[in-house]
Design a protein around this motif. Sequence first.
Motif, PDB file in Angstrom:
ATOM      1  N   VAL A  39      21.444  11.518  31.218  1.00  9.02           N
ATOM      2  CA  VAL A  39      21.703  12.742  30.455  1.00  9.02           C
ATOM      3  C   VAL A  39      22.566  12.421  29.231  1.00  9.02           C
ATOM      4  CG1 VAL A  39      22.772  15.032  30.534  1.00  9.02           C
ATOM      5  CG2 VAL A  39      21.538  14.160  32.529  1.00  9.02           C
ATOM      6  N   LEU A  40      22.177  12.954  28.075  1.00  9.16           N
ATOM      7  CA  LEU A  40      22.870  12.647  26.826  1.00  9.16           C
ATOM      8  C   LEU A  40      23.951  13.655  26.452  1.00  9.16           C
ATOM      9  CD1 LEU A  40      19.744  11.524  24.771  1.00  9.16           C
ATOM     10  CD2 LEU A  40      21.626  10.071  25.535  1.00  9.16           C
ATOM     11  N   ARG A  41      23.846  14.859  26.978  1.00 11.88           N
ATOM     12  CA  ARG A  41      24.857  15.892  26.698  1.00 11.88           C
ATOM     13  C   ARG A  41      24.713  17.002  27.719  1.00 11.88           C
ATOM     14  NH1 ARG A  41      24.782  20.367  24.497  1.00 11.88           N
ATOM     15  NH2 ARG A  41      26.211  19.997  22.731  1.00 11.88           N
ATOM     16  N   ASP A  42      25.716  17.864  27.807  1.00 11.40           N
ATOM     17  CA  ASP A  42      25.601  19.027  28.679  1.00 11.40           C
ATOM     18  C   ASP A  42      24.431  19.902  28.249  1.00 11.40           C
ATOM     19  OD1 ASP A  42      27.707  18.273  30.260  1.00 11.40           O
ATOM     20  OD2 ASP A  42      29.158  19.673  29.393  1.00 11.40           O
ATOM     21  N   SER A  43      23.879  20.617  29.206  1.00 10.09           N
ATOM     22  CA  SER A  43      22.766  21.520  28.917  1.00 10.09           C
ATOM     23  C   SER A  43      23.255  22.745  28.154  1.00 10.09           C
ATOM     24  CB  SER A  43      22.112  21.972  30.223  1.00 10.09           C
ATOM     25  OG  SER A  43      21.133  22.965  29.974  1.00 10.09           O
ATOM     26  N   LEU A  62      17.137  22.726  20.680  1.00  8.43           N
ATOM     27  CA  LEU A  62      16.911  21.318  20.351  1.00  8.43           C
ATOM     28  C   LEU A  62      17.124  21.077  18.855  1.00  8.43           C
ATOM     29  CD1 LEU A  62      16.007  18.469  21.169  1.00  8.43           C
ATOM     30  CD2 LEU A  62      13.635  19.221  20.829  1.00  8.43           C
ATOM     31  N   ALA A  63      16.685  22.018  18.027  1.00  7.45           N
ATOM     32  CA  ALA A  63      16.901  21.899  16.582  1.00  7.45           C
ATOM     33  C   ALA A  63      18.388  21.884  16.250  1.00  7.45           C
ATOM     34  CB  ALA A  63      16.208  23.039  15.853  1.00  7.45           C
ATOM     35  N   TRP A  64      19.175  22.663  17.003  1.00  9.12           N
ATOM     36  CA  TRP A  64      20.620  22.655  16.769  1.00  9.12           C
ATOM     37  C   TRP A  64      21.192  21.267  17.044  1.00  9.12           C
ATOM     38  CZ3 TRP A  64      25.079  21.371  19.180  1.00  9.12           C
ATOM     39  CH2 TRP A  64      26.267  21.827  18.597  1.00  9.12           C
ATOM     40  N   VAL A  65      20.748  20.631  18.130  1.00  6.37           N
ATOM     41  CA  VAL A  65      21.213  19.276  18.435  1.00  6.37           C
ATOM     42  C   VAL A  65      20.785  18.320  17.324  1.00  6.37           C
ATOM     43  CG1 VAL A  65      21.021  17.336  20.054  1.00  6.37           C
ATOM     44  CG2 VAL A  65      21.208  19.677  20.922  1.00  6.37           C
ATOM     45  N   LYS A  66      19.562  18.452  16.871  1.00  5.74           N
ATOM     46  CA  LYS A  66      19.048  17.584  15.795  1.00  5.74           C
ATOM     47  C   LYS A  66      19.897  17.715  14.531  1.00  5.74           C
ATOM     48  CE  LYS A  66      14.650  16.570  13.432  1.00  5.74           C
ATOM     49  NZ  LYS A  66      14.820  17.003  12.031  1.00  5.74           N
ATOM     50  N   ALA A  80      23.325  11.667  16.201  1.00  9.61           N
ATOM     51  CA  ALA A  80      23.433  10.432  16.981  1.00  9.61           C
ATOM     52  C   ALA A  80      22.877  10.630  18.389  1.00  9.61           C
ATOM     53  CB  ALA A  80      24.886   9.980  17.037  1.00  9.61           C
ATOM     54  N   ILE A  81      23.128  11.807  18.958  1.00 11.51           N
ATOM     55  CA  ILE A  81      22.564  12.125  20.275  1.00 11.51           C
ATOM     56  C   ILE A  81      21.058  12.327  20.159  1.00 11.51           C
ATOM     57  CG2 ILE A  81      22.459  13.921  22.069  1.00 11.51           C
ATOM     58  CD1 ILE A  81      25.481  14.239  21.754  1.00 11.51           C
ATOM     59  N   TYR A  82      20.637  13.058  19.146  1.00 13.31           N
ATOM     60  CA  TYR A  82      19.213  13.355  18.982  1.00 13.31           C
ATOM     61  C   TYR A  82      18.393  12.073  18.895  1.00 13.31           C
ATOM     62  CZ  TYR A  82      14.855  15.282  17.208  1.00 13.31           C
ATOM     63  OH  TYR A  82      13.539  15.612  17.048  1.00 13.31           O
ATOM     64  N   GLU A  83      18.893  11.082  18.200  1.00 13.63           N
ATOM     65  CA  GLU A  83      18.164   9.823  18.015  1.00 13.63           C
ATOM     66  C   GLU A  83      17.915   9.099  19.333  1.00 13.63           C
ATOM     67  OE1 GLU A  83      16.661   8.522  15.325  1.00 13.63           O
ATOM     68  OE2 GLU A  83      17.146  10.448  14.374  1.00 13.63           O
ATOM     69  N   LYS A  84      18.745   9.358  20.331  1.00 10.88           N
ATOM     70  CA  LYS A  84      18.608   8.681  21.622  1.00 10.88           C
ATOM     71  C   LYS A  84      17.680   9.419  22.581  1.00 10.88           C
ATOM     72  CE  LYS A  84      23.337   6.829  21.442  1.00 10.88           C
ATOM     73  NZ  LYS A  84      24.676   6.865  22.101  1.00 10.88           N
ATOM     74  N   ILE A  85      17.245  10.640  22.228  1.00  9.76           N
ATOM     75  CA  ILE A  85      16.459  11.457  23.161  1.00  9.76           C
ATOM     76  C   ILE A  85      15.087  10.838  23.397  1.00  9.76           C
ATOM     77  CG2 ILE A  85      15.394  13.699  23.593  1.00  9.76           C
ATOM     78  CD1 ILE A  85      17.590  14.959  21.875  1.00  9.76           C
ATOM     79  N   ASP A 122       6.183  12.868  21.210  1.00 14.16           N
ATOM     80  CA  ASP A 122       6.469  12.198  22.479  1.00 14.16           C
ATOM     81  C   ASP A 122       7.761  12.657  23.135  1.00 14.16           C
ATOM     82  OD1 ASP A 122       8.299  11.006  20.812  1.00 14.16           O
ATOM     83  OD2 ASP A 122       7.520   8.969  21.021  1.00 14.16           O
ATOM     84  N   LEU A 123       8.485  13.612  22.504  1.00  8.21           N
ATOM     85  CA  LEU A 123       9.633  14.220  23.175  1.00  8.21           C
ATOM     86  C   LEU A 123       9.201  15.128  24.322  1.00  8.21           C
ATOM     87  CD1 LEU A 123      11.953  15.244  20.187  1.00  8.21           C
ATOM     88  CD2 LEU A 123      12.233  13.303  21.726  1.00  8.21           C
ATOM     89  N   ILE A 124       7.966  15.631  24.241  1.00 11.12           N
ATOM     90  CA  ILE A 124       7.454  16.562  25.257  1.00 11.12           C
ATOM     91  C   ILE A 124       6.906  15.766  26.438  1.00 11.12           C
ATOM     92  CG2 ILE A 124       5.812  18.422  25.728  1.00 11.12           C
ATOM     93  CD1 ILE A 124       7.961  19.184  23.698  1.00 11.12           C
TER      94      ILE A 124
END
Length: 493
Positions: free
Chosen positions: A96-100, A140-144, A149-154, A205-207
Amino acid sequence: MYLLGIDVGTSSIKVAVVDVNTQKSVVAVQFPEDEAEIKSVQSGWAEQAPMDWWHNVQQAILKVNSLNLFDPKEIKAIGIAYQMHGLVVVDKNQEVLRDSIIWCDSRAVELGEQAFDAIGHEQSLASLLNSPGNFTASKLAWVKNNEPAIYEKIDKVMLPGDFIAMKLTGEITTSISALSEGVFWDFKKDEISADVMNYYGFAADLIPQVQPLFSSHGHLKEGVAKLLGLTAGTPVAYKSGDQPNNALSLNVLKPGEVAATAGTSGVIYGVSDELTYDQQSRVNTFAHVTYSAEHKHTGVLLCINGTGSMYRWAKHTFAPYLSYPELNLIAAQAPIGSKGLRVFPFGNGAERMLNNKFTGAQLTGIDLNTHGQAEIFRAVQESIAFAFRYGLDIMRENGMNPKVIRAGKANLFLSEVFAQTFVDVTGVPVELYENDGSVGAALGAGIGAGIFKNTEDAFTQHKVLNYLEPKNTQAYEPIYQDWKEILIRQLNG
């Protein structure tokens, strides 16, 4: 032969073991006993840690096994229900990269509105059946935008139930119903929405892999099975958002049938065979559990964020040492209308039925010489029923006119005051059933694993516990109109 149902709720994890022959729960537990924390580091934000869900799922299963009321090795399929619209992101190692960012978080409202304008209102509504709004894609757009840095690892984007299935099986899947609740699904083309993916700049490929909702979403890993006392290879055969699952558990599967629930949030959920939408996206349409290319069954969903959460706040603030049954008895001592006290239960994030406005919860008309605990607790219950009526009238504008509403005899529907007020204010009879989200998930697993022949075969033992008819509609109508008038002034202020 048994089925295991897991309900990943906001407040706790519920687990039920269902006997295939009786279609009834043998035993059910929840963990933790106290309500789980919602992290809110800013106003309007709401997060939970997915690994906390996983810990609580394990503890709930171990707890239910420890009661020795069944043989865990005889569990033949697992089903999962979960809080809708939450965002879980993991890397290539399934870490997990961050809290939900969960369902009642409001931070992505503006991003969703911008997407709505850019894609085009009519195009969005006709294809997505919703505005992108504050749903999973916008989260997800908010994270992006804010955590690149987190988004790039998803590696994969999931909903809460997908995450729990991943921890059980090591596999990551999704379904059309899940994608639609994240507003990733194009109903016109019956495919992942190119409009949403292209506008937000999401890689395809995120889906995760798209599977039928009633099907295998992976098999229980050997190490997890050993830890939990279950059988390795047991299929996770069903995953559904909590509201479609609640409808399933109430046998609300055919067009025209309607379900309601009044837990942490309040929901009315009606099944349609049309690709219908509200022009203002105040109520939302998703793919129902029975959606297919041949039968495009949708679920029209009214959600009120602050129902059970409003009652919980009132309990903790005004009577922290009393139980909910005691509060319900106190509420019954006050008269209809609570002597003029009005409550507005909108303090749990932006409300879609109020055009994504966050008004905050309010108590108005307080008379220090007249109002006490009884009036407060009754006014809170009445206000929640008023909010349901306000939303139901929006659903009626969109062609949903229920003749009866099915609900589980649980949460606020355990209160005679609330249940009768709901019926009186909406003018619609209610059938109350013994139901639970975890039981519904278990029955769904039985359908997905082929243990039941079809959805009808899973509900041959379904019986009505109570039937409530309107009694005080004339008394409540002017009180509701007064409440509504105050609300409209707040919204226009």
